[in-house]
Design a protein around this motif. Structure first.
Motif, PDB file in Angstrom:
ATOM      1  N   UNK A   1      49.415   4.283 -12.910  1.00  0.00           N
ATOM      2  CA  UNK A   1      48.054   4.029 -11.800  1.00  0.00           C
ATOM      3  C   UNK A   1      46.816   3.427 -12.569  1.00  0.00           C
ATOM      4  N   UNK A   2      46.206   2.580 -12.175  1.00  0.00           N
ATOM      5  CA  UNK A   2      44.722   2.593 -12.667  1.00  0.00           C
ATOM      6  C   UNK A   2      43.723   2.749 -11.342  1.00  0.00           C
ATOM      7  N   UNK A   3      43.240   3.811 -11.412  1.00  0.00           N
ATOM      8  CA  UNK A   3      42.371   4.354 -10.248  1.00  0.00           C
ATOM      9  C   UNK A   3      40.937   3.970 -10.998  1.00  0.00           C
ATOM     10  N   UNK A   4      40.199   2.810 -10.149  1.00  0.00           N
ATOM     11  CA  UNK A   4      38.662   2.285 -10.696  1.00  0.00           C
ATOM     12  C   UNK A   4      37.725   3.133 -10.145  1.00  0.00           C
ATOM     13  N   UNK A   5      38.097   4.293  -9.297  1.00  0.00           N
ATOM     14  CA  UNK A   5      36.980   5.083  -8.683  1.00  0.00           C
ATOM     15  C   UNK A   5      35.830   5.268  -9.730  1.00  0.00           C
ATOM     16  N   UNK A   6      36.243   5.852 -10.868  1.00  0.00           N
ATOM     17  CA  UNK A   6      35.270   6.245 -11.910  1.00  0.00           C
ATOM     18  C   UNK A   6      34.160   5.035 -12.207  1.00  0.00           C
ATOM     19  N   UNK A   7      34.656   3.690 -12.341  1.00  0.00           N
ATOM     20  CA  UNK A   7      33.758   2.716 -12.794  1.00  0.00           C
ATOM     21  C   UNK A   7      32.826   2.595 -11.333  1.00  0.00           C
ATOM     22  N   UNK A   8      33.309   2.418 -10.171  1.00  0.00           N
ATOM     23  CA  UNK A   8      32.463   2.506  -9.028  1.00  0.00           C
ATOM     24  C   UNK A   8      31.335   3.369  -8.940  1.00  0.00           C
ATOM     25  N   UNK A   9      31.931   4.702  -9.276  1.00  0.00           N
ATOM     26  CA  UNK A   9      30.864   5.918  -9.190  1.00  0.00           C
ATOM     27  C   UNK A   9      30.091   5.700 -10.388  1.00  0.00           C
ATOM     28  N   UNK A  10      30.141   5.109 -11.544  1.00  0.00           N
ATOM     29  CA  UNK A  10      29.453   4.867 -12.546  1.00  0.00           C
ATOM     30  C   UNK A  10      28.499   3.731 -12.546  1.00  0.00           C
ATOM     31  N   UNK A  11      29.018   2.788 -11.577  1.00  0.00           N
ATOM     32  CA  UNK A  11      27.747   1.687 -10.915  1.00  0.00           C
ATOM     33  C   UNK A  11      26.965   2.336  -9.798  1.00  0.00           C
ATOM     34  N   UNK A  12      27.076   3.403  -9.379  1.00  0.00           N
ATOM     35  CA  UNK A  12      26.056   3.641  -8.478  1.00  0.00           C
ATOM     36  C   UNK A  12      26.635   4.266  -7.195  1.00  0.00           C
TER      37      UNK A  12
ATOM     38  N   UNK B   1      41.289  -1.699 -18.809  1.00  0.00           N
ATOM     39  CA  UNK B   1      42.560  -0.852 -18.728  1.00  0.00           C
ATOM     40  C   UNK B   1      43.554  -1.525 -19.204  1.00  0.00           C
ATOM     41  N   UNK B   2      43.659  -3.029 -18.976  1.00  0.00           N
ATOM     42  CA  UNK B   2      44.787  -4.019 -19.499  1.00  0.00           C
ATOM     43  C   UNK B   2      44.572  -4.156 -21.013  1.00  0.00           C
ATOM     44  N   UNK B   3      43.365  -4.424 -21.617  1.00  0.00           N
ATOM     45  CA  UNK B   3      43.003  -4.458 -22.791  1.00  0.00           C
ATOM     46  C   UNK B   3      43.511  -3.215 -23.691  1.00  0.00           C
ATOM     47  N   UNK B   4      43.329  -2.010 -23.053  1.00  0.00           N
ATOM     48  CA  UNK B   4      43.809  -0.725 -23.666  1.00  0.00           C
ATOM     49  C   UNK B   4      45.066  -0.721 -23.843  1.00  0.00           C
TER      50      UNK B   4
ATOM     51  N   UNK C   1      33.464  -5.871  -6.409  1.00  0.00           N
ATOM     52  CA  UNK C   1      34.996  -6.338  -7.076  1.00  0.00           C
ATOM     53  C   UNK C   1      34.527  -6.702  -8.435  1.00  0.00           C
ATOM     54  N   UNK C   2      33.359  -7.182  -9.043  1.00  0.00           N
ATOM     55  CA  UNK C   2      32.957  -7.523 -10.286  1.00  0.00           C
ATOM     56  C   UNK C   2      33.210  -6.155 -11.047  1.00  0.00           C
ATOM     57  N   UNK C   3      32.748  -4.983 -10.687  1.00  0.00           N
ATOM     58  CA  UNK C   3      32.974  -3.764 -11.208  1.00  0.00           C
ATOM     59  C   UNK C   3      34.597  -3.250 -11.311  1.00  0.00           C
ATOM     60  N   UNK C   4      35.147  -3.613 -10.078  1.00  0.00           N
ATOM     61  CA  UNK C   4      36.617  -3.235 -10.225  1.00  0.00           C
ATOM     62  C   UNK C   4      37.408  -4.158 -11.403  1.00  0.00           C
ATOM     63  N   UNK C   5      37.178  -5.529 -11.320  1.00  0.00           N
ATOM     64  CA  UNK C   5      37.735  -6.599 -12.094  1.00  0.00           C
ATOM     65  C   UNK C   5      37.363  -5.982 -13.708  1.00  0.00           C
ATOM     66  N   UNK C   6      36.340  -5.816 -14.043  1.00  0.00           N
ATOM     67  CA  UNK C   6      35.806  -5.284 -15.398  1.00  0.00           C
ATOM     68  C   UNK C   6      36.686  -3.938 -15.814  1.00  0.00           C
ATOM     69  N   UNK C   7      36.747  -2.980 -14.728  1.00  0.00           N
ATOM     70  CA  UNK C   7      37.254  -1.893 -15.028  1.00  0.00           C
ATOM     71  C   UNK C   7      39.156  -2.282 -15.247  1.00  0.00           C
ATOM     72  N   UNK C   8      39.601  -3.142 -14.479  1.00  0.00           N
ATOM     73  CA  UNK C   8      40.712  -3.423 -14.578  1.00  0.00           C
ATOM     74  C   UNK C   8      41.284  -4.180 -16.045  1.00  0.00           C
ATOM     75  N   UNK C   9      40.062  -5.177 -16.421  1.00  0.00           N
ATOM     76  CA  UNK C   9      40.331  -5.654 -17.915  1.00  0.00           C
ATOM     77  C   UNK C   9      40.409  -4.740 -18.952  1.00  0.00           C
TER      78      UNK C   9
END
Length: 69
Positions: A24-35, A64-67, A54-62
């Motif tokens: 599971x890749x939960x992107x909630x923290x990325x959205x919280x960090x973005x405001x 995650x995938x890179x890691x 959606x750009x914030x989510x895409x960056x978080x997913x990228x």
């Protein structure tokens, strides 16, 4: 709701999915960090993300995938 509870309402579902062996890749923290909800630029209305959100989510997913490489 997440701020009031101190956790996301879907946390139990995430744990159950992970317990079944699925990633599971939960992107909630990325959205919280973005405001979060205070950053109106992230939202298109009715809980939907804007292009900026959606750009914030895409960056978080990228990240995650890179890691995983």
């Amino acid at each position: 709701d997440r701020n009031r509870r101190g956790h996301s309402y879907w946390d139990a579902l995430v744990r159950a999915i992970e317990a079944d062996g699925a990633e599971v890749c939960d992107v909630t923290s990325a959205l919280v960090d973005a405001g979060g909800h205070e950053n109106k630029a992230l939202w298109a209305g009715e809980g939907h993300l804007s292009a900026a959100g959606n750009a914030v989510v895409a960056d978080a997913l990228a990240r995650h995938m890179d890691a995983r490489r």
